[in-house]
Structure formats: structure tokens, C-alpha cells
Design a protein around this motif. Structure first.
Motif, PDB file in Angstrom:
ATOM      1  N   LYS A 196      13.692  -6.567   5.091  1.00 46.15           N
ATOM      2  CA  LYS A 196      14.139  -5.170   4.930  1.00 46.15           C
ATOM      3  C   LYS A 196      14.922  -5.008   3.629  1.00 46.15           C
ATOM      4  N   HIS A 197      15.847  -5.920   3.370  1.00 46.31           N
ATOM      5  CA  HIS A 197      16.637  -5.808   2.141  1.00 46.31           C
ATOM      6  C   HIS A 197      15.790  -6.074   0.895  1.00 46.31           C
ATOM      7  N   LEU A 198      14.820  -6.966   1.006  1.00 49.79           N
ATOM      8  CA  LEU A 198      13.889  -7.130  -0.123  1.00 49.79           C
ATOM      9  C   LEU A 198      13.117  -5.842  -0.369  1.00 49.79           C
ATOM     10  N   ALA A 199      12.719  -5.177   0.708  1.00 51.80           N
ATOM     11  CA  ALA A 199      12.018  -3.891   0.564  1.00 51.80           C
ATOM     12  C   ALA A 199      12.921  -2.873  -0.140  1.00 51.80           C
ATOM     13  N   PHE A 200      14.185  -2.802   0.275  1.00 54.28           N
ATOM     14  CA  PHE A 200      15.119  -1.861  -0.364  1.00 54.28           C
ATOM     15  C   PHE A 200      15.201  -2.133  -1.868  1.00 54.28           C
ATOM     16  N   ILE A 201      15.320  -3.400  -2.236  1.00 54.74           N
ATOM     17  CA  ILE A 201      15.444  -3.757  -3.653  1.00 54.74           C
ATOM     18  C   ILE A 201      14.192  -3.359  -4.414  1.00 54.74           C
ATOM     19  N   HIS A 202      13.015  -3.672  -3.857  1.00 54.78           N
ATOM     20  CA  HIS A 202      11.761  -3.313  -4.546  1.00 54.78           C
ATOM     21  C   HIS A 202      11.618  -1.800  -4.666  1.00 54.78           C
ATOM     22  N   CYS A 203      11.932  -1.069  -3.607  1.00 51.95           N
ATOM     23  CA  CYS A 203      11.831   0.392  -3.677  1.00 51.95           C
ATOM     24  C   CYS A 203      12.777   0.956  -4.732  1.00 51.95           C
ATOM     25  N   ALA A 204      14.001   0.457  -4.736  1.00 53.61           N
ATOM     26  CA  ALA A 204      15.000   0.957  -5.693  1.00 53.61           C
ATOM     27  C   ALA A 204      14.578   0.687  -7.128  1.00 53.61           C
ATOM     28  N   GLU A 205      13.802  -0.367  -7.335  1.00 53.26           N
ATOM     29  CA  GLU A 205      13.326  -0.711  -8.676  1.00 53.26           C
ATOM     30  C   GLU A 205      11.983  -0.057  -9.000  1.00 53.26           C
ATOM     31  N   GLY A 206      11.484   0.795  -8.092  1.00 53.95           N
ATOM     32  CA  GLY A 206      10.237   1.505  -8.335  1.00 53.95           C
ATOM     33  C   GLY A 206       8.986   0.683  -8.054  1.00 53.95           C
ATOM     34  N   ARG A 207       9.129  -0.421  -7.351  1.00 57.05           N
ATOM     35  CA  ARG A 207       7.982  -1.276  -7.022  1.00 57.05           C
ATOM     36  C   ARG A 207       7.543  -0.971  -5.587  1.00 57.05           C
ATOM     37  N   GLU A 208       6.860   0.168  -5.435  1.00 50.99           N
ATOM     38  CA  GLU A 208       6.506   0.632  -4.088  1.00 50.99           C
ATOM     39  C   GLU A 208       5.556  -0.313  -3.362  1.00 50.99           C
ATOM     40  N   ARG A 209       4.596  -0.909  -4.056  1.00 48.60           N
ATOM     41  CA  ARG A 209       3.666  -1.824  -3.399  1.00 48.60           C
ATOM     42  C   ARG A 209       4.417  -3.005  -2.787  1.00 48.60           C
ATOM     43  N   GLN A 210       5.329  -3.609  -3.547  1.00 46.00           N
ATOM     44  CA  GLN A 210       6.108  -4.738  -3.037  1.00 46.00           C
ATOM     45  C   GLN A 210       7.058  -4.289  -1.922  1.00 46.00           C
ATOM     46  N   CYS A 211       7.573  -3.072  -2.055  1.00 45.47           N
ATOM     47  CA  CYS A 211       8.442  -2.505  -1.024  1.00 45.47           C
ATOM     48  C   CYS A 211       7.683  -2.403   0.294  1.00 45.47           C
ATOM     49  N   ARG A 212       6.494  -1.817   0.235  1.00 42.28           N
ATOM     50  CA  ARG A 212       5.655  -1.688   1.440  1.00 42.28           C
ATOM     51  C   ARG A 212       5.327  -3.054   2.033  1.00 42.28           C
ATOM     52  N   GLU A 213       5.032  -4.013   1.167  1.00 42.96           N
ATOM     53  CA  GLU A 213       4.675  -5.360   1.627  1.00 42.96           C
ATOM     54  C   GLU A 213       5.830  -5.993   2.420  1.00 42.96           C
ATOM     55  N   GLN A 214       7.044  -5.829   1.940  1.00 37.35           N
ATOM     56  CA  GLN A 214       8.192  -6.414   2.639  1.00 37.35           C
ATOM     57  C   GLN A 214       8.445  -5.689   3.967  1.00 37.35           C
ATOM     58  N   PHE A 215       8.314  -4.374   3.969  1.00 36.06           N
ATOM     59  CA  PHE A 215       8.454  -3.640   5.233  1.00 36.06           C
ATOM     60  C   PHE A 215       7.362  -4.068   6.227  1.00 36.06           C
ATOM     61  N   ARG A 216       6.141  -4.277   5.736  1.00 37.70           N
ATOM     62  CA  ARG A 216       5.048  -4.720   6.616  1.00 37.70           C
ATOM     63  C   ARG A 216       5.378  -6.074   7.256  1.00 37.70           C
ATOM     64  N   LYS A 217       5.937  -6.975   6.473  1.00 37.43           N
ATOM     65  CA  LYS A 217       6.308  -8.294   7.003  1.00 37.43           C
ATOM     66  C   LYS A 217       7.357  -8.149   8.103  1.00 37.43           C
ATOM     67  N   ALA A 218       8.331  -7.278   7.891  1.00 40.61           N
ATOM     68  CA  ALA A 218       9.366  -7.058   8.907  1.00 40.61           C
ATOM     69  C   ALA A 218       8.752  -6.435  10.163  1.00 40.61           C
ATOM     70  N   LEU A 219       7.879  -5.463   9.983  1.00 43.18           N
ATOM     71  CA  LEU A 219       7.242  -4.798  11.127  1.00 43.18           C
ATOM     72  C   LEU A 219       6.266  -5.718  11.857  1.00 43.18           C
ATOM     73  N   ALA A 220       5.714  -6.694  11.156  1.00 43.26           N
ATOM     74  CA  ALA A 220       4.832  -7.660  11.816  1.00 43.26           C
ATOM     75  C   ALA A 220       5.626  -8.514  12.808  1.00 43.26           C
ATOM     76  N   ILE A 221       6.882  -8.762  12.508  1.00 43.55           N
ATOM     77  CA  ILE A 221       7.742  -9.525  13.418  1.00 43.55           C
ATOM     78  C   ILE A 221       8.155  -8.655  14.596  1.00 43.55           C
TER      79      ILE A 221
END
Length: 134
Positions: free
Chosen positions: A82-107
């Protein structure tokens, strides 16, 4: 009497065979309870979250990934992703942000963001879109 003796001997042999089988399986680890998930990355995760709170996002992201690699329990892995997603989103890296959220939601597909996190203008919409399947 001879028949009773044979049954007793057969019973003893069966018991010994069963004992040997149980011992062999235990030796192979097949009868042991599964070990609890290792949580070697816990201290690293704590340090990474402190860095995140202090605004040291580059170092925090590196340490969050290190914590995941070291081994975390599910709840802690969710927090790290989740925090990796926040960092990627804040830096404008939406694809990486989504990927980190997906990993969290997979758990935990029932995972939700805290109200203050969900209301964030950058990652809130990304998370809601993923949760709704868009």
C-alpha cells in the motif's frame, strides 16, 4: 491357542509397522505443523514506514521492498504494498501504483484504505477503480 498367539504377533507387527511409518513421515516433515510465516522484514518495515512519515520517499520505497523480500506476514505485506503504491502514485507512476495495489488486494481482496487515505486525490481514485474492477 496357537491361533491367538498368531493374532497377537500380527497385531504387534502391525503396530511396529505403523510406528515405523509415523516415524518416517515425521522425519520427512510431513506430519509437522506448517511453520508460521516468517517475519524477518518486520524491523525493516518499521524503519521504512518512519521514513515514509518523514517524507523520505525514495529511501522508504527501497526499504519497503527490502522488507517484502526479507519476509513479512500478510498484514504487513499489505501495508508495504500500500505504501509503495502511495509513493508511485505521488510520483506520477500510475502503472506501478496500480501494480502495488493489486499485490495488496491479491493478499486480501477485502482490503480498504483508511478514510484519510481513500480521500487522497491521487491514489484514492486509482484504488477505487481497482476495487470496482475498472
Amino acid at each position: 491357542m496357537n491361533g491367538a498367539r498368531t493374532i497377537t504377533q500380527t497385531g504387534v507387527y502391525r503396530a511396529l509397522a505403523a510406528l515405523a511409518l509415523v516415524s518416517a513421515l515425521a522425519g520427512c516433515g510431513l506430519l509437522q505443523r506448517p511453520a508460521a510465516p516468517e517475519n524477518k522484514g518486520g524491523p525493516t518495515l518499521a524503519a521504512a514506514l518512519r521514513q515514509y512519515e518523514e517524507g523520505q520517499y525514495v529511501e522508504s520505497a527501497r526499504m519497503l521492498q527490502n522488507a517484502i523480500d526479507q519476509g513479512l506476514a500478510d498484514r504487513e505485506r499489505i501495508a508495504a504494498y500500500k505504501h509503495l503504491a502511495f509513493i508511485h502514485c505521488a510520483e506520477g507512476r500510475e502503472r506501478q501504483c496500480r501494480e502495488q495495489f493489486r499485490k495488496a488486494l491479491a493478499i486480501d481482496p477485502r482490503m480498504e484504505l483508511a478514510p484519510t487515505e481513500a480521500g487522497h486525490p491521487v491514489w484514492g481514485p486509482v484504488f477505487r477503480a481497482l476495487k470496482s474492477g475498472r
